[in-house]
Design an enzyme around this catalytic site. Structure first.
Site, mmCIF file in Angstrom:
data_model
loop_
_atom_site.group_PDB
_atom_site.id
_atom_site.type_symbol
_atom_site.label_atom_id
_atom_site.label_comp_id
_atom_site.label_asym_id
_atom_site.label_seq_id
_atom_site.Cartn_x
_atom_site.Cartn_y
_atom_site.Cartn_z
ATOM 1 N N HIS A 191 0.825 -1.207 0.000
ATOM 2 C CA HIS A 191 0.000 0.000 0.000
ATOM 3 C C HIS A 191 0.861 1.260 0.000
ATOM 4 O O HIS A 191 0.353 2.357 -0.268
ATOM 5 C CB HIS A 191 -0.904 -0.014 1.237
ATOM 6 C CG HIS A 191 -2.303 0.429 0.977
ATOM 7 N ND1 HIS A 191 -2.869 0.508 -0.277
ATOM 8 C CD2 HIS A 191 -3.279 0.843 1.836
ATOM 9 C CE1 HIS A 191 -4.115 0.929 -0.181
ATOM 10 N NE2 HIS A 191 -4.382 1.148 1.081
ATOM 11 N N ASN A 207 -6.541 6.591 4.409
ATOM 12 C CA ASN A 207 -7.942 6.954 4.174
ATOM 13 C C ASN A 207 -8.255 8.416 4.428
ATOM 14 O O ASN A 207 -9.308 8.899 4.015
ATOM 15 C CB ASN A 207 -8.864 6.084 5.046
ATOM 16 C CG ASN A 207 -8.821 4.625 4.656
ATOM 17 O OD1 ASN A 207 -7.998 4.218 3.838
ATOM 18 N ND2 ASN A 207 -9.701 3.829 5.231
ATOM 19 N N ASP A 267 -0.530 2.961 -5.213
ATOM 20 C CA ASP A 267 -0.578 1.548 -5.586
ATOM 21 C C ASP A 267 -1.830 1.245 -6.383
ATOM 22 O O ASP A 267 -2.856 1.912 -6.250
ATOM 23 C CB ASP A 267 -0.528 0.670 -4.336
ATOM 24 C CG ASP A 267 -1.697 0.961 -3.392
ATOM 25 O OD1 ASP A 267 -1.813 2.116 -2.930
ATOM 26 O OD2 ASP A 267 -2.504 0.048 -3.134
ATOM 27 N N ASN A 299 -8.938 4.162 -1.533
ATOM 28 C CA ASN A 299 -9.395 5.055 -0.464
ATOM 29 C C ASN A 299 -8.542 6.317 -0.321
ATOM 30 O O ASN A 299 -9.056 7.374 0.060
ATOM 31 C CB ASN A 299 -9.438 4.301 0.869
ATOM 32 C CG ASN A 299 -10.548 3.284 0.919
ATOM 33 O OD1 ASN A 299 -11.607 3.475 0.318
ATOM 34 N ND2 ASN A 299 -10.331 2.178 1.620
#
Length: 221
Positions: free
Chosen positions: A20, A77, A103, A124
């Site tokens: 991530h 997020n 990513d 997100n």
């Protein structure tokens, strides 16, 4: 007149080397290539590195680029908060001066693509940036990380939050970073808003066998 550009690497700052975090890892490689030092910038809740580049355009003219690299210290997020603060303080237009590196589960490991606008495609971090900017009109550099065979949300979450293997990191070093962080790729991205492609090696010309001399006719007796 110098051009201002903001490069943002998305990820979870407290979880280094996870899939991530590949956006942040690209910016780390870029800072290393440019000999930059990261410093904490509390108003943006981010780590920041800045420099001015002198880039040579196709017509041989030189353009000054004031480049800011930013890694939010917030969770993925809600990382849009950091991006919006930087955009406002730097007084830049996201549509032409902001690039977000992140990513991408939809592409195989190491596959890079550029998207100039559009939806978040379920990412997100990008959702947060769109929400805080109030616009989806900004460039995204998407770096493929592959995806697990299972489509179960828990398995996917474990995959993206898992660390790259040593072999995968070696692949990023050899096939991804060189296409984004070196001088020619940076010039291409900053001045033409395009991804750089290495020149193809020239094709070897096949040597044609020499034509044999004609055989003289055989005289009859």
């Amino acid at each position: 007149m110098a051009i201002k550009l903001l490069f943002v690497g998305l990820g979870n700052y407290t979880h280094p080397n996870t899939r991530h975090n590949v956006g942040m890892m690209v910016l780390d490689a870029m800072a290393k290539e440019l000999n930059l030092v990261w410093s904490q910038h509390k108003p943006w809740k981010s780590m920041v590195a800045q420099t001015t580049l002198s880039l040579i355009a196709k017509d041989a003219s030189i353009t000054q680029v004031q480049l800011t690299l930013l890694k939010p210290r917030l969770l993925m997020n809600v990382s849009g908060t950091s991006v919006a603060k930087a955009v406002n303080e730097l007084a830049i237009q996201p549509s032409s001066q902001l690039f977000v590196f992140h990513d991408d589960l939809q592409r195989p490991l190491g596959k890079i693509s550029l998207k100039n606008t559009g939806s978040a495609n379920g990412h997100n971090g990008i959702k947060s940036v769109i929400e805080k900017l109030g616009s989806n009109d900004f460039a995204r550099v998407r770096i493929g990380i592959g995806r697990p065979e299972s489509r179960d949300p828990d398995d996917v979450a474990d995959f993206v939050l898992g660390k790259f293997t040593d072999q995968e990191i070696d692949g990023l070093d050899k096939t991804v970073y060189p296409l984004l962080v070196q001088e020619d790729p940076l010039t291409c991205l900053c001045l033409r808003r395009e991804l750089w492609r290495p020149p193809k090696p020239p094709k070897e010309k096949k040597l044609r066998a020499p034509t044999p001399p004609p055989v003289p006719p055989v005289e009859s007796c």
